[in-house]
Design a protein around this motif. Structure first.
Motif, PDB file in Angstrom:
ATOM      1  N   ASP A 120      11.985  84.659  23.392  1.00  0.00           N
ATOM      2  CA  ASP A 120      12.041  85.021  24.807  1.00  0.00           C
ATOM      3  C   ASP A 120      13.107  86.079  25.035  1.00  0.00           C
ATOM      4  OD1 ASP A 120      14.361  83.611  24.612  1.00  0.00           O
ATOM      5  OD2 ASP A 120      13.810  82.007  26.004  1.00  0.00           O
ATOM      6  N   SER A 121      13.418  86.372  26.316  1.00  0.00           N
ATOM      7  CA  SER A 121      14.379  87.442  26.640  1.00  0.00           C
ATOM      8  C   SER A 121      15.796  87.104  26.172  1.00  0.00           C
ATOM      9  CB  SER A 121      14.370  87.708  28.148  1.00  0.00           C
ATOM     10  OG  SER A 121      14.726  86.510  28.844  1.00  0.00           O
ATOM     11  N   ASP A 122      16.153  85.818  26.026  1.00  0.00           N
ATOM     12  CA  ASP A 122      17.484  85.414  25.552  1.00  0.00           C
ATOM     13  C   ASP A 122      17.504  85.196  24.035  1.00  0.00           C
ATOM     14  OD1 ASP A 122      18.390  85.437  28.157  1.00  0.00           O
ATOM     15  OD2 ASP A 122      17.956  83.293  28.456  1.00  0.00           O
ATOM     16  N   ASN A 123      16.457  85.636  23.341  1.00  0.00           N
ATOM     17  CA  ASN A 123      16.292  85.448  21.883  1.00  0.00           C
ATOM     18  C   ASN A 123      16.243  83.979  21.480  1.00  0.00           C
ATOM     19  OD1 ASN A 123      16.124  88.168  21.297  1.00  0.00           O
ATOM     20  ND2 ASN A 123      18.349  88.379  21.076  1.00  0.00           N
ATOM     21  N   GLN A 124      15.739  83.145  22.358  1.00  0.00           N
ATOM     22  CA  GLN A 124      15.507  81.734  22.063  1.00  0.00           C
ATOM     23  C   GLN A 124      14.029  81.578  21.694  1.00  0.00           C
ATOM     24  OE1 GLN A 124      17.856  79.396  21.870  1.00  0.00           O
ATOM     25  NE2 GLN A 124      19.332  81.005  22.362  1.00  0.00           N
TER      26      GLN A 124
END
Length: 165
Positions: free
Chosen positions: A134-138
């Motif tokens: 995702d956008s938070d690199n999760q």
């Protein structure tokens, strides 16, 4: 002992020789020369098969008899036949015996980088290549390894290291 005369370029020479072979088809002093099962000449073995000499015992090489001889027939006794009982060792926790002569294996302490590399790197790289972050690199779909706590991950890596050694 025999004495031979040999004619050579320098004249006659006498040569003394000792023979250690048996003569007369294996007739020997049985108390002095024990002849066990495979030893002796073919003629001797054939005579032993037809009419065994009681002075020449059949050598059993340390094994115990499992029966008795009744006339010319051998009668086995089932209670004398050894039965080998081997336990099932599946799931057995102890490792085989290791000699004290083995050199010590020294492992350095587990570092955070090694822990991260052993548990998380493969899944993160696969997610990055597949675009599943995702956008938070999760991760969008976290694996069971990514859901582990720090203590659980350390226990898992220590178990893997002990299996390798």
């Amino acid at each position: 002992m025999e004495l031979k005369m040999i004619s050579t370029f320098f004249g006659k020479q006498f040569v003394r020789g000792i023979t250690t072979t048996a003569c007369a088809c294996g007739k020997r002093n049985f108390k002095k020369f024990p002849i066990y099962n495979k030893r002796g000449t073919r003629d001797f073995k054939a005579r032993q098969a037809k009419n065994p000499n009681p002075e020449v015992p059949i050598h059993t090489y340390g094994t115990r008899p499992i029966g008795y001889k009744a006339g010319s027939a051998f009668v086995p006794i089932p209670e004398l036949i050894p039965e080998i009982i081997v336990p099932d060792l599946t799931g057995f926790k102890l490792k085989p015996y290791v000699s004290y002569r083995v050199q010590d294996i020294v492992q350095p302490p587990l570092t955070p980088e090694e822990l991260f590399g052993a548990v998380y790197v493969k899944k993160i790289a696969d997610d990055f290549k597949a675009g599943k972050l995702d956008s938070d690199n999760q991760p969008l779909e976290p694996s069971p390894e990514e859901r582990l706590t720090a203590e659980e991950a350390k226990k898992k890596v220590l178990a893997i290291r002990s299996d390798i050694v």
